[in-house]
Design a protein around this motif. Structure first.
Motif, mmCIF file in Angstrom:
data_model
loop_
_atom_site.group_PDB
_atom_site.id
_atom_site.type_symbol
_atom_site.label_atom_id
_atom_site.label_comp_id
_atom_site.label_asym_id
_atom_site.label_seq_id
_atom_site.Cartn_x
_atom_site.Cartn_y
_atom_site.Cartn_z
ATOM 1 N N VAL A 197 -24.966 -47.804 23.107
ATOM 2 C CA VAL A 197 -25.244 -47.663 24.538
ATOM 3 C C VAL A 197 -24.483 -46.475 25.116
ATOM 4 O O VAL A 197 -25.031 -45.689 25.899
ATOM 5 C CB VAL A 197 -24.907 -48.968 25.287
ATOM 6 N N ALA A 198 -23.222 -46.311 24.720
ATOM 7 C CA ALA A 198 -22.446 -45.171 25.210
ATOM 8 C C ALA A 198 -23.071 -43.851 24.760
ATOM 9 O O ALA A 198 -23.165 -42.893 25.535
ATOM 10 C CB ALA A 198 -20.996 -45.275 24.722
ATOM 11 N N PHE A 199 -23.522 -43.793 23.512
ATOM 12 C CA PHE A 199 -24.166 -42.578 23.015
ATOM 13 C C PHE A 199 -25.479 -42.317 23.745
ATOM 14 O O PHE A 199 -25.794 -41.173 24.086
ATOM 15 C CB PHE A 199 -24.407 -42.683 21.510
ATOM 16 N N ALA A 200 -26.256 -43.366 23.994
ATOM 17 C CA ALA A 200 -27.532 -43.198 24.695
ATOM 18 C C ALA A 200 -27.309 -42.686 26.114
ATOM 19 O O ALA A 200 -28.033 -41.787 26.575
ATOM 20 C CB ALA A 200 -28.287 -44.520 24.725
ATOM 21 N N LEU A 201 -26.300 -43.219 26.799
ATOM 22 C CA LEU A 201 -25.987 -42.721 28.136
ATOM 23 C C LEU A 201 -25.566 -41.257 28.103
ATOM 24 O O LEU A 201 -25.977 -40.465 28.955
ATOM 25 C CB LEU A 201 -24.888 -43.578 28.770
ATOM 26 N N PHE A 202 -24.766 -40.893 27.121
ATOM 27 C CA PHE A 202 -24.341 -39.501 26.985
ATOM 28 C C PHE A 202 -25.533 -38.592 26.723
ATOM 29 O O PHE A 202 -25.671 -37.532 27.324
ATOM 30 C CB PHE A 202 -23.313 -39.366 25.847
ATOM 31 N N ALA A 203 -26.448 -39.020 25.840
ATOM 32 C CA ALA A 203 -27.627 -38.206 25.517
ATOM 33 C C ALA A 203 -28.536 -38.056 26.733
ATOM 34 O O ALA A 203 -29.040 -36.954 27.005
ATOM 35 C CB ALA A 203 -28.385 -38.837 24.353
ATOM 36 N N LEU A 204 -28.748 -39.133 27.484
ATOM 37 C CA LEU A 204 -29.576 -39.052 28.687
ATOM 38 C C LEU A 204 -28.956 -38.137 29.734
ATOM 39 O O LEU A 204 -29.653 -37.348 30.381
ATOM 40 C CB LEU A 204 -29.804 -40.446 29.269
ATOM 41 N N LEU A 205 -27.649 -38.223 29.887
ATOM 42 C CA LEU A 205 -26.964 -37.350 30.843
ATOM 43 C C LEU A 205 -27.078 -35.887 30.418
ATOM 44 O O LEU A 205 -27.323 -35.009 31.249
ATOM 45 C CB LEU A 205 -25.495 -37.757 30.980
ATOM 46 N N ALA A 206 -26.932 -35.615 29.129
ATOM 47 C CA ALA A 206 -27.053 -34.241 28.637
ATOM 48 C C ALA A 206 -28.472 -33.710 28.841
ATOM 49 O O ALA A 206 -28.669 -32.564 29.259
ATOM 50 C CB ALA A 206 -26.665 -34.179 27.163
ATOM 51 N N LEU A 207 -29.482 -34.541 28.560
ATOM 52 C CA LEU A 207 -30.869 -34.122 28.784
ATOM 53 C C LEU A 207 -31.158 -33.900 30.263
ATOM 54 O O LEU A 207 -31.878 -32.966 30.635
ATOM 55 C CB LEU A 207 -31.830 -35.155 28.210
ATOM 56 N N PHE A 208 -30.589 -34.736 31.124
ATOM 57 C CA PHE A 208 -30.769 -34.556 32.559
ATOM 58 C C PHE A 208 -30.179 -33.236 33.028
ATOM 59 O O PHE A 208 -30.812 -32.490 33.780
ATOM 60 C CB PHE A 208 -30.138 -35.725 33.326
ATOM 61 N N VAL A 209 -28.960 -32.929 32.591
ATOM 62 C CA VAL A 209 -28.315 -31.674 33.000
ATOM 63 C C VAL A 209 -29.109 -30.477 32.488
ATOM 64 O O VAL A 209 -29.340 -29.507 33.215
ATOM 65 C CB VAL A 209 -26.850 -31.633 32.499
ATOM 66 N N PHE A 210 -29.558 -30.532 31.246
ATOM 67 C CA PHE A 210 -30.352 -29.443 30.675
ATOM 68 C C PHE A 210 -31.679 -29.293 31.414
ATOM 69 O O PHE A 210 -32.087 -28.180 31.777
ATOM 70 C CB PHE A 210 -30.605 -29.696 29.187
ATOM 71 N N GLY A 211 -32.357 -30.394 31.667
ATOM 72 C CA GLY A 211 -33.636 -30.339 32.374
ATOM 73 C C GLY A 211 -33.488 -29.821 33.792
ATOM 74 O O GLY A 211 -34.317 -29.036 34.262
ATOM 75 N N LYS A 212 -32.441 -30.244 34.473
ATOM 76 C CA LYS A 212 -32.208 -29.775 35.838
ATOM 77 C C LYS A 212 -31.937 -28.286 35.853
ATOM 78 O O LYS A 212 -32.439 -27.562 36.727
ATOM 79 C CB LYS A 212 -31.060 -30.550 36.468
ATOM 80 N N SER A 213 -31.180 -27.784 34.912
ATOM 81 C CA SER A 213 -30.904 -26.345 34.875
ATOM 82 C C SER A 213 -32.168 -25.566 34.548
ATOM 83 O O SER A 213 -32.419 -24.508 35.141
ATOM 84 C CB SER A 213 -29.799 -26.031 33.875
ATOM 85 N N MET A 214 -33.001 -26.062 33.641
ATOM 86 C CA MET A 214 -34.259 -25.378 33.338
ATOM 87 C C MET A 214 -35.187 -25.399 34.546
ATOM 88 O O MET A 214 -35.861 -24.408 34.837
ATOM 89 C CB MET A 214 -34.942 -26.035 32.133
ATOM 90 N N TYR A 215 -35.237 -26.497 35.260
ATOM 91 C CA TYR A 215 -36.055 -26.598 36.464
ATOM 92 C C TYR A 215 -35.594 -25.586 37.505
ATOM 93 O O TYR A 215 -36.399 -24.901 38.134
ATOM 94 C CB TYR A 215 -35.984 -28.022 37.005
ATOM 95 N N ASN A 216 -34.283 -25.487 37.700
ATOM 96 C CA ASN A 216 -33.742 -24.545 38.682
ATOM 97 C C ASN A 216 -34.005 -23.101 38.272
ATOM 98 O O ASN A 216 -34.295 -22.262 39.128
ATOM 99 C CB ASN A 216 -32.243 -24.770 38.879
ATOM 100 N N ILE A 217 -33.915 -22.789 36.991
ATOM 101 C CA ILE A 217 -34.195 -21.420 36.533
ATOM 102 C C ILE A 217 -35.672 -21.108 36.749
ATOM 103 O O ILE A 217 -36.027 -20.020 37.203
ATOM 104 C CB ILE A 217 -33.787 -21.256 35.060
ATOM 105 N N TYR A 218 -36.549 -22.048 36.453
ATOM 106 C CA TYR A 218 -37.993 -21.833 36.601
ATOM 107 C C TYR A 218 -38.371 -21.610 38.064
ATOM 108 O O TYR A 218 -39.224 -20.796 38.374
ATOM 109 C CB TYR A 218 -38.764 -23.031 36.035
ATOM 110 N N ASN A 219 -37.738 -22.322 38.969
ATOM 111 C CA ASN A 219 -38.053 -22.196 40.398
ATOM 112 C C ASN A 219 -37.248 -21.099 41.084
ATOM 113 O O ASN A 219 -37.364 -20.928 42.290
ATOM 114 C CB ASN A 219 -37.823 -23.522 41.117
#
Length: 104
Positions: A46-68
């Motif tokens: 569960v701790a690893f899954a939370l870490f992976a989801l948080l990392a994907l969220f941060v990466f996705g948010k940065s890609m979204y901001n770069i695209y816009n």
């Protein structure tokens, strides 16, 4: 207040804190050792899954901001271009890298 008594009080305080730290580590280790292996695996998963989801969220948010176009535009106005030698010139490396004189 005497300096010697102050040093003794600081020493006593340091010993109390260091002993509590060791006992806290031992307490946590004892509690973790009491968890069955299956439950321990679930907690780590569960701790690893939370870490992976948080990392994907941060990466996705940065890609979204770069695209816009929501990114900062750095100012490179203070960087000066380094003078490059012509192709036919034989240059001394001290002139380009080690010299205090400018080539302009």
């Amino acid at each position: 207040m005497n300096i010697k008594s102050l040093k003794e009080k600081i020493g006593l305080l340091y010993n109390k804190v260091s002993c509590r730290k060791e006992s806290a580590v031992e307490y946590v280790r004892r509690k973790c050792d009491g968890i069955p292996p299956q439950k321990r695996f679930k907690v780590v998963a569960v701790a690893f899954a939370l870490f992976a989801l948080l990392a994907l969220f941060v990466f996705g948010k940065s890609m979204y901001n770069i695209y816009n176009g929501v990114h900062s535009n750095p100012d490179f106005g203070t960087i000066k271009q380094m003078p490059m030698p012509d192709k036919g010139d034989k240059t001394d490396s001290n002139i380009l890298y080690g010299s205090e004189d400018s080539m302009e």
